[in-house]
Design an enzyme around this catalytic site. Structure first.
Site: not given
Length: 319
Positions: A135, A233
């Protein structure tokens, strides 16, 4: 001969947990592309960070690659993962005349658009996130090299070198620890009083809700089990949040088969949650594994009800 009764175990199930709307949409994009175009459908990077999901899609006809040059020019679609990609990736796909579908989470896409807005206004962007995470790579790749500075910790704020005479703005990766990020933001605002904040909190609703739920569970649990992948994450953050907010111990497993139920011996109450890329089926596996050894009583601990739905891309409309 009497069979000894299993010890009672209360399992606090954090709610919300598991799939978020962005993950659900990304998986449906791959499934619908396979349904419409047949196999193979290529997917650049893991569609979401969960091996069970990836392997399930592989069985249906998805082929996962890391880079576009691994994809033959056979006319089949390629899907970009939910984490988002740098602008160079769709540009390269277009140059090769590949048919691509973008499964980037709409909330990540909002961060991309905000980055572009700040750049157009002449601001230098500070991105709070983890180096190397897909990301972060995708968000930094929306702007020219040097237009974004990555900030990973409060300590890094003091060492930041920013362009002289240029106004600043910040945004964040969507899957960070809410509490850690607040500390970094406070440090940024102290050092750069004029820094512009996001129009809306960049940490997504699903990350925020799952962390709030695990806090509620951790306060009552002797251990918290997080169902998720080590490269996810948001799942890793859940384990950290559990430890910081009262749980004496927190472990992560990808599915029930990985869990050693003897780790729970002697405990009366534990918590269970799942990262945003982990399907509920994997939580059920963990509960079944515990039930082999304990008399499990489940209690839902719900802090929010989610009703967010993201539409599929226009190319798949009507699916």
């Amino acid at each position: 001969m009497t069979v000894a009764a299993k010890p009672r175990l209360t399992v606090l199930l954090a709610g919300p947990r598991g799939f978020c709307a962005g993950v659900d949409r990304a998986i449906k994009i791959v499934e619908e592309a396979i349904r419409r175009h047949g196999a193979p459908v290529y997917v650049r990077h893991e569609i979401v960070h969960n091996r069970f999901v990836v392997e399930s899609l592989e069985k249906k006809g998805a082929v996962f690659v890391e880079e576009l040059d691994e994809i033959p020019a056979d006319g089949q679609p390629v899907v970009f993962s939910a984490h988002g990609v740098p602008k160079s990736v769709p540009a390269a796909a277009s140059e090769r005349q590949l048919y691509f579908l973008d499964a980037t989470c709409p909330l990540v896409s909002k961060v991309h658009r905000e980055a572009e807005r700040h750049f157009a206004a002449g601001r230098h962007l500070l991105l709070i996130g983890h180096a190397g995470h897909p990301e972060v790579v995708g968000t930094m790749g929306q702007l020219p090299p040097g237009a974004v500075s990555l900030v990973q910790s409060v300590e890094e704020v003091a060492r930041l070198v920013v362009p002289q005479g240029q106004t600043l703005a910040y945004t964040t990766q969507t899957t960070l620890s809410v509490d850690d990020t607040a500390e970094i933001v406070a440090a940024l605002q102290t050092r750069f009083p004029g820094i512009e904040a996001p129009v809306k909190d960049s940490i997504c609703y699903a990350t925020t809700n799952r962390q709030a739920a695990v806090k509620a569970v951790a306060a009552r649990a002797e251990m918290v089990i997080v169902v998720g992948a080590p490269n996810s994450s948001n799942s890793v953050r859940l384990r950290e949040v559990a430890l910081r907010t009262g749980a004496p111990r927190s472990i992560m497993v990808q599915r029930g088969a990985e869990l050693d139920p003897s780790l729970v011996d002697g405990l009366a109450t534990i918590g269970v949650t799942a990262g945003a890329s982990a399907p509920e089926l994997l939580v059920e596996e963990v509960l079944a594994k515990l039930a082999e050894r304990f008399d499990v009583v489940c209690e839902e601990v719900t802090v929010a009800v989610e009703d967010v739905i993201f539409r599929l891309p226009r190319a798949l409309a009507g699916a």
